[in-house]
Design a protein around this motif. Structure first.
Motif, PDB file in Angstrom:
ATOM      1  N   THR A 105     -66.799  25.384  12.197  1.00 43.18           N
ATOM      2  CA  THR A 105     -66.076  23.368  12.165  1.00 43.18           C
ATOM      3  C   THR A 105     -66.717  23.071  13.134  1.00 43.18           C
ATOM      4  N   LYS A 148     -68.119  19.252  12.257  1.00 43.78           N
ATOM      5  CA  LYS A 148     -68.778  19.513  10.738  1.00 43.78           C
ATOM      6  C   LYS A 148     -67.197  18.819   9.908  1.00 43.78           C
ATOM      7  N   ASP A 149     -67.302  17.009   9.565  1.00 38.77           N
ATOM      8  CA  ASP A 149     -66.090  17.058   8.542  1.00 38.77           C
ATOM      9  C   ASP A 149     -65.659  17.234   7.733  1.00 38.77           C
ATOM     10  N   LYS A 150     -65.264  18.214   6.881  1.00 32.13           N
ATOM     11  CA  LYS A 150     -65.481  18.774   5.672  1.00 32.13           C
ATOM     12  C   LYS A 150     -65.021  17.360   4.575  1.00 32.13           C
ATOM     13  N   LYS A 160     -64.641  14.013   4.579  1.00 31.97           N
ATOM     14  CA  LYS A 160     -65.783  13.279   4.316  1.00 31.97           C
ATOM     15  C   LYS A 160     -66.425  13.950   4.682  1.00 31.97           C
ATOM     16  N   ASN A 161     -66.941  14.675   4.857  1.00 32.32           N
ATOM     17  CA  ASN A 161     -68.869  15.003   4.564  1.00 32.32           C
ATOM     18  C   ASN A 161     -70.057  15.138   4.959  1.00 32.32           C
ATOM     19  N   LYS A 162     -69.289  15.139   6.385  1.00 29.40           N
ATOM     20  CA  LYS A 162     -69.873  14.116   7.036  1.00 29.40           C
ATOM     21  C   LYS A 162     -70.693  15.873   8.332  1.00 29.40           C
ATOM     22  N   GLU A 163     -71.482  15.128   8.855  1.00 31.87           N
ATOM     23  CA  GLU A 163     -71.613  15.977  10.543  1.00 31.87           C
ATOM     24  C   GLU A 163     -71.419  14.538  11.875  1.00 31.87           C
ATOM     25  N   LYS A 171     -57.568  24.529   7.136  1.00 38.63           N
ATOM     26  CA  LYS A 171     -57.897  24.425   5.933  1.00 38.63           C
ATOM     27  C   LYS A 171     -57.157  25.413   4.615  1.00 38.63           C
TER      28      LYS A 171
END
Length: 518
Positions: free
Chosen positions: A388, A413-415, A417-420, A514
């Motif tokens: 992450t 990596k903000d999973k 919001k699916n963005k880096e 997670k």
């Protein structure tokens, strides 16, 4: 045996005689407050008279605080048979109790003081009289009393006969060189108490033969009214009787009630460890890091099935928790306890595979912590953990004149919001790693990311290691619900080793979050 025992702690006086230990005035005040307000010992001995200006400041600050708390009579200072000098020093600082250091053996009297016993007694009487005039209470140490009882017992009784009518509140019997065996302690104290039943006697043990705690408990059984201790057994040579061990022995073996708050003992031990720079041994009773850790799988299994390896010496008494280590001796129960600690659930088959890997690593003498588990699980289950957080840049500048500054760039990596995101911050600190952590703190605030508290930080270098040796940095973190976990970093640079351990910490927290959501 007396039902009530006075406990005098001398960490700040006798304990400070340990090689390499010197407390600042603020550190002494902090320890004094914990001893009297939290742990609740009966008395503390804080210094020797006339030592230094720094000691004078320490004494003044502690006495000023004690006056406000109405407990100045619990503050004691070691003084000497010098008629007026020690008393004036103590009196000028507001002290009310002096522990006179007299000679308790003919060997010390003739070869160190070079006086007759009559001269020494007269000097003591004049010192006590002057103290009374100044309103100062006197206790008296018979230094080297143990050798006095062995080699010059008539002299010890001459002292007691000559001083028993003086205004001396407590007669304190030190085994100065730690030479007594338990049967001797019992014999000598019973003999003295039979001769002088109306006097108050304290016992002061040293640990040269490793029996200070046992001797202290034997002294209590023999009828002594007060005992002296130091936190963590601090003191010259092998130290004194450890406060935490003596207290637990009084409670558990002799069934004597004291006013000591057991739950505060570990906090006190760790505070003294931090201020003194003297690490507590891993296997030190009560306060050592391994004391409440089970290693063998059969022990963990027994505890899980019915607390089969639990005694009255349970960790919760000291505000601690039982732990189960991971390594080649681990069993299924060791693993399950540690999985519960980090809130991760695995199937029976997955647990078996993870345990096999733990045992394999243990055979290679690798140290495995709870913090390593997420990485082991990820590797074993062939689901490579995508980090992450990834440290992309870390630039730390230190100089002689300016505070260190760190520039840190993290890939996040903000999973959800699916963005880096690339996050960059700079900060100053009291050291290179402190500056790095301050920058990490700023980044965490940007993304509303919780950080644990750093509880402990240790650095290990191989024996004989040179300037290019690998450094292992081990950091203990405090997390939610009083849970702790450990991360490690290895690098030739000490600061970078700590940074590696910190990057692991960030990803462990992300992994736990997670798994909890999953």
């Amino acid at each position: 045996m007396n039902k009530e025992i006075e406990i005098m702690d001398t960490t700040l006086r006798d304990g400070e005689q340990m090689k390499g230990v010197s407390y600042s005035p603020q550190e002494k005040l902090t320890i004094a407050k914990i001893l009297l307000e939290e742990v609740k010992v009966d008395r503390i001995e804080i210094a020797s008279a006339k030592v230094s200006k720094g000691e004078e400041q320490s004494v003044a600050e502690i006495i000023d605080w004690a006056k406000k708390m109405n407990c100045v009579e619990k503050i004691e200072i070691l003084g000497f048979v010098d008629k007026t000098e020690s008393i004036d020093w103590i009196n000028n600082l507001g002290g009310k109790v002096m522990n006179i250091l007299s000679k308790g053996s003919m060997n010390h009297l003739t070869n160190q003081l070079r006086k007759t016993k009559e001269q020494h007694v007269q000097d003591i009487k004049e010192t006590v009289a002057y103290a009374n005039k100044k309103g100062i209470t006197c206790n008296i140490y018979f230094e080297d009393w143990s050798q006095g009882m062995i080699n010059s017992r008539d002299y010890v009784y001459y002292l007691l006969n000559s001083l028993q009518e003086e205004s001396i509140k407590r007669f304190m019997l030190p085994d100065t060189l730690g030479i007594l065996y338990s049967s001797q302690v019992s014999e000598f104290i019973k003999e003295i108490l039979a001769r002088y039943p109306n006097l108050h006697f304290d016992f002061h043990a040293h640990n040269d033969y490793g029996v200070a705690t046992a001797n202290t408990l034997i002294a209590v059984e023999a009828g002594i009214k007060g005992v002296h201790c130091t936190v963590n057994g601090m003191g010259e040579r092998t130290g004194n009787a450890p406060l935490e061990e003596v207290v637990v022995g009084l409670h558990d073996f002799l069934k004597i009630k004291t006013g000591i708050e057991e739950k505060c003992l570990f906090h006190l031990s760790k505070t003294v460890e931090a201020f003194s720079g003297q690490r507590i041994a891993f296997n030190k009773p009560i306060s050592g890091s391994n004391v409440f850790t089970q290693t063998a799988g059969i022990h963990a299994d027994g505890d899980k099935k019915g607390n089969l390896y639990v005694t009255s010496l349970f960790p919760e008494r000291f505000n601690r928790k039982r732990q189960y280590s991971l390594g080649k001796l681990s069993g299924k129960s060791n693993l399950e306890y540690n999985l519960e600690e980090i809130d991760i659930e695995l199937t029976k088959a997955q647990k078996k595979r993870v345990l096999e890997r733990i045992i394999e690593l243990g055979d290679r003498k690798e140290t495995i912590t709870t913090g390593d588990l997420p990485y082991i699980i990820s590797d074993v289950l062939e689901t490579p953990q995508e980090k992450t957080f990834k440290l992309e840049l870390c630039n730390i500048v230190t100089s002689m004149e300016l505070r260190p500054i760190a520039v840190v760039k993290l890939l996040y990596k903000d999973k959800g919001k699916n963005k880096e995101m690339q996050l960059e911050e700079s900060a100053q600190g009291d050291g290179g790693y402190d500056a790095f952590m301050n920058a990490i703190g700023k980044i965490a605030k940007k993304i509303n990311y919780p950080l644990p508290i750093l509880l402990d930080y240790t650095v290990n270098i191989p024996p004989g290691g040179k300037t290019d040796a690998l450094v292992q940095c081990t950091i203990t973190w405090g997390w939610q619900n009083h849970k702790t976990f450990i991360t490690k970093g290895v690098n030739p640079d000490q600061v970078l080793a700590a940074i590696e351990a910190t990057e692991k910490m960030l990803n462990i927290i992300a992994f736990q979050k997670k798994e909890n959501k999953g």
